[in-house]
Design an enzyme around this catalytic site. Sequence first.
Site, PDB file in Angstrom:
ATOM      1  N   VAL A  61      47.314  28.793  39.851  1.00 11.73           N
ATOM      2  CA  VAL A  61      47.367  27.556  39.305  1.00 11.73           C
ATOM      3  C   VAL A  61      48.322  27.240  38.104  1.00 11.73           C
ATOM      4  O   VAL A  61      48.813  26.310  37.847  1.00 11.73           O
ATOM      5  CB  VAL A  61      45.959  27.052  38.479  1.00 11.73           C
ATOM      6  CG1 VAL A  61      44.882  26.817  39.681  1.00 11.73           C
ATOM      7  CG2 VAL A  61      45.509  27.869  37.373  1.00 11.73           C
ATOM      8  N   SER A 139      37.322  23.268  26.110  1.00 10.04           N
ATOM      9  CA  SER A 139      36.454  24.312  25.480  1.00 10.04           C
ATOM     10  C   SER A 139      36.262  23.785  23.863  1.00 10.04           C
ATOM     11  O   SER A 139      37.064  23.074  23.209  1.00 10.04           O
ATOM     12  CB  SER A 139      37.293  25.714  25.275  1.00 10.04           C
ATOM     13  OG  SER A 139      36.709  26.405  24.390  1.00 10.04           O
ATOM     14  N   TYR A 152      44.812  30.178  22.971  1.00  8.29           N
ATOM     15  CA  TYR A 152      43.797  29.536  23.722  1.00  8.29           C
ATOM     16  C   TYR A 152      43.391  28.264  23.310  1.00  8.29           C
ATOM     17  O   TYR A 152      43.042  27.322  23.773  1.00  8.29           O
ATOM     18  CB  TYR A 152      42.565  30.521  23.858  1.00  8.29           C
ATOM     19  CG  TYR A 152      41.359  30.143  24.665  1.00  8.29           C
ATOM     20  CD1 TYR A 152      41.553  30.236  26.361  1.00  8.29           C
ATOM     21  CD2 TYR A 152      40.355  29.845  24.141  1.00  8.29           C
ATOM     22  CE1 TYR A 152      40.352  29.901  26.863  1.00  8.29           C
ATOM     23  CE2 TYR A 152      39.445  29.486  25.051  1.00  8.29           C
ATOM     24  CZ  TYR A 152      39.121  29.251  26.318  1.00  8.29           C
ATOM     25  OH  TYR A 152      38.263  28.935  26.998  1.00  8.29           O
ATOM     26  N   ALA A 153      43.031  28.452  21.839  1.00  2.24           N
ATOM     27  CA  ALA A 153      42.539  27.056  21.326  1.00  2.24           C
ATOM     28  C   ALA A 153      43.366  25.966  21.355  1.00  2.24           C
ATOM     29  O   ALA A 153      43.201  24.790  21.457  1.00  2.24           O
ATOM     30  CB  ALA A 153      41.948  27.662  20.045  1.00  2.24           C
ATOM     31  N   LYS A 156      43.584  24.701  24.632  1.00  2.00           N
ATOM     32  CA  LYS A 156      42.435  23.802  25.207  1.00  2.00           C
ATOM     33  C   LYS A 156      42.391  22.599  24.346  1.00  2.00           C
ATOM     34  O   LYS A 156      42.101  21.398  24.805  1.00  2.00           O
ATOM     35  CB  LYS A 156      41.113  24.640  24.702  1.00  2.00           C
ATOM     36  CG  LYS A 156      40.840  25.740  25.651  1.00  2.00           C
ATOM     37  CD  LYS A 156      40.761  25.237  27.186  1.00  2.00           C
ATOM     38  CE  LYS A 156      40.269  26.437  27.998  1.00  2.00           C
ATOM     39  NZ  LYS A 156      39.990  26.092  29.365  1.00  2.00           N
TER      40      LYS A 156
HETATM   41  N1  LIG Z   1      32.702  31.242  29.540  1.00  4.03           N
HETATM   42  C1  LIG Z   1      32.938  30.261  28.368  1.00  4.03           C
HETATM   43  O1  LIG Z   1      32.304  30.905  27.316  1.00  4.03           O
HETATM   44  C2  LIG Z   1      33.698  29.291  28.262  1.00  4.03           C
HETATM   45  C3  LIG Z   1      33.803  28.379  27.296  1.00  4.03           C
HETATM   46  C4  LIG Z   1      34.591  27.415  27.138  1.00  4.03           C
HETATM   47  C5  LIG Z   1      35.554  27.344  28.369  1.00  4.03           C
HETATM   48  N2  LIG Z   1      35.512  27.833  29.298  1.00  4.03           N
HETATM   49  C6  LIG Z   1      36.692  27.750  30.244  1.00  4.03           C
HETATM   50  O2  LIG Z   1      35.979  27.597  31.494  1.00  4.03           O
HETATM   51  C7  LIG Z   1      36.599  27.947  32.360  1.00  4.03           C
HETATM   52  C8  LIG Z   1      36.162  28.863  33.243  1.00  4.03           C
HETATM   53  O3  LIG Z   1      35.701  30.121  32.730  1.00  4.03           O
HETATM   54  P1  LIG Z   1      34.873  31.125  33.262  1.00  4.03           P
HETATM   55  O4  LIG Z   1      33.947  31.594  32.107  1.00  4.03           O
HETATM   56  O5  LIG Z   1      33.863  30.748  34.364  1.00  4.03           O
HETATM   57  O6  LIG Z   1      35.803  32.279  33.452  1.00  4.03           O
HETATM   58  P2  LIG Z   1      35.614  33.186  34.741  1.00  4.03           P
HETATM   59  O7  LIG Z   1      36.683  34.417  34.234  1.00  4.03           O
HETATM   60  O8  LIG Z   1      34.341  33.725  35.097  1.00  4.03           O
HETATM   61  O9  LIG Z   1      36.432  32.455  36.108  1.00  4.03           O
HETATM   62  C9  LIG Z   1      37.885  32.194  35.910  1.00  4.03           C
HETATM   63  C10 LIG Z   1      38.383  32.211  37.441  1.00  4.03           C
HETATM   64  O10 LIG Z   1      39.641  31.596  37.144  1.00  4.03           O
HETATM   65  C11 LIG Z   1      40.316  32.128  38.245  1.00  4.03           C
HETATM   66  N3  LIG Z   1      41.727  32.306  37.669  1.00  4.03           N
HETATM   67  C12 LIG Z   1      42.407  33.079  36.499  1.00  4.03           C
HETATM   68  N4  LIG Z   1      43.681  32.824  36.631  1.00  4.03           N
HETATM   69  C13 LIG Z   1      44.028  32.037  37.730  1.00  4.03           C
HETATM   70  C14 LIG Z   1      45.182  31.477  37.960  1.00  4.03           C
HETATM   71  N5  LIG Z   1      46.255  31.780  37.564  1.00  4.03           N
HETATM   72  N6  LIG Z   1      45.283  30.643  39.092  1.00  4.03           N
HETATM   73  C15 LIG Z   1      43.971  30.511  39.955  1.00  4.03           C
HETATM   74  N7  LIG Z   1      42.826  31.121  39.369  1.00  4.03           N
HETATM   75  C16 LIG Z   1      42.902  31.824  38.520  1.00  4.03           C
HETATM   76  C17 LIG Z   1      39.849  33.875  37.981  1.00  4.03           C
HETATM   77  O11 LIG Z   1      40.165  34.495  39.143  1.00  4.03           O
HETATM   78  C18 LIG Z   1      38.312  33.339  38.007  1.00  4.03           C
HETATM   79  O12 LIG Z   1      37.837  33.256  39.253  1.00  4.03           O
HETATM   80  C19 LIG Z   1      37.886  28.282  31.896  1.00  4.03           C
HETATM   81  O13 LIG Z   1      38.861  27.306  31.715  1.00  4.03           O
HETATM   82  C20 LIG Z   1      37.537  28.747  30.354  1.00  4.03           C
HETATM   83  O14 LIG Z   1      38.653  28.691  29.602  1.00  4.03           O
HETATM   84  C21 LIG Z   1      34.718  29.215  29.347  1.00  4.03           C
END
Ligand SMILES: NC(=O)c1ccc[n+]([C@@H]2O[C@H](COP(=O)([O-])OP(=O)(O)OC[C@H]3O[C@@H](n4cnc5c(N)ncnc54)[C@H](O)[C@@H]3O)[C@@H](O)[C@H]2O)c1
Length: 257
Positions: A61, A139, A152-153, A156
């Site tokens: 991405v 986030s 990150y923050a 976001k």
């Molecule tokens: N888990 C949390 O507590 C949380 C909280 C707030 C926000 N988020 C956000 O939610 C989103 C999903 O997080 P998650 O917890 O499901 O994470 P996760 O690590 O389980 O999933 C992330 C997915 O993104 C894919 N990915 C990473 N880099 C990539 C790239 N360059 N191109 C294409 N795909 C890529 C990974 O392979 C993975 O499948 C993220 O944007 C994260 O910042 C997560």
Amino acid sequence: MDKFENKVAIITGAASGIGYAITEQFIKEGGTVIGADINEASLQNLKEIFGDSFIGVKADVTKEEDHIKIVKMATEKFSKLDYALNVAGGSKPGTIIDQPEEDWRFTIDLVLNSVFLGIKHQGQQMKKQHNGVIINISSLNAHVPMYAGGAYASGKAAVEMLTKNAALELARYNIRVNAILPGLVDTPLTRKFNSKPEIKDAFMERIPMNRPASPEEIAAPSLFLLTEDASYINGTSLVVDGGWEITGYPDLSRFRK
Ligand SMILES: NC(=O)c1ccc[n+]([C@@H]2O[C@H](COP(=O)([O-])OP(=O)(O)OC[C@H]3O[C@@H](n4cnc5c(N)ncnc54)[C@H](O)[C@@H]3O)[C@@H](O)[C@H]2O)c1
């Protein structure tokens, strides 16, 4: 039941965590998903689970040409793109004074620039159709800083503003754009520190509901924002955090009899 029958969605980061939960729920309600992720093995696994309702595209991405490829896949196969959910994310943490520049750039690229590129190409197609909805997963860290999470923050927080700007620019083409700001969600991303009891306890002190969200609890409001029930919701941020953001005050309950 089939809220998303004949609907096509691009979901980035579909292979894991929140992206997977959104994919599963969207397909369960009748839709077809073009799932974009760098994790090819997991995409293959999703194909086996979801069959014809799922098309996996290996894509990074952070690369513009990959967004062009993903949108082209939708238009060539389905002649339209109803929805796009920009979910993929991650980071290389570090305190600001110690962080190597390349780690900062990696994180901003993955968190923020990827969403810009997504909206750009998804929006171009939706403009042609005069129809579409885009959801960006930001986030709670858009509002709350995190030690060693400056990149990150900041990224976001910028995704939240980018969402508002996109909503402003795209409303004239009948495209809505909204952001979801999750708190702590139980996914592979957080499991590595969440599985340490002392770190989990530190989080729980802040979260009134005393638990992380399941990925499904982020998927459900994301899908709601796609539907006609949310037809007048545009350029907004939906915080989904179990009440975490409201806990900036000391817990005075312990001093009351
Ligand atoms: N888990 C949390 O507590 C949380 C909280 C707030 C926000 N988020 C956000 O939610 C989103 C999903 O997080 P998650 O917890 O499901 O994470 P996760 O690590 O389980 O999933 C992330 C997915 O993104 C894919 N990915 C990473 N880099 C990539 C790239 N360059 N191109 C294409 N795909 C890529 C990974 O392979 C993975 O499948 C993220 O944007 C994260 O910042 C997560």
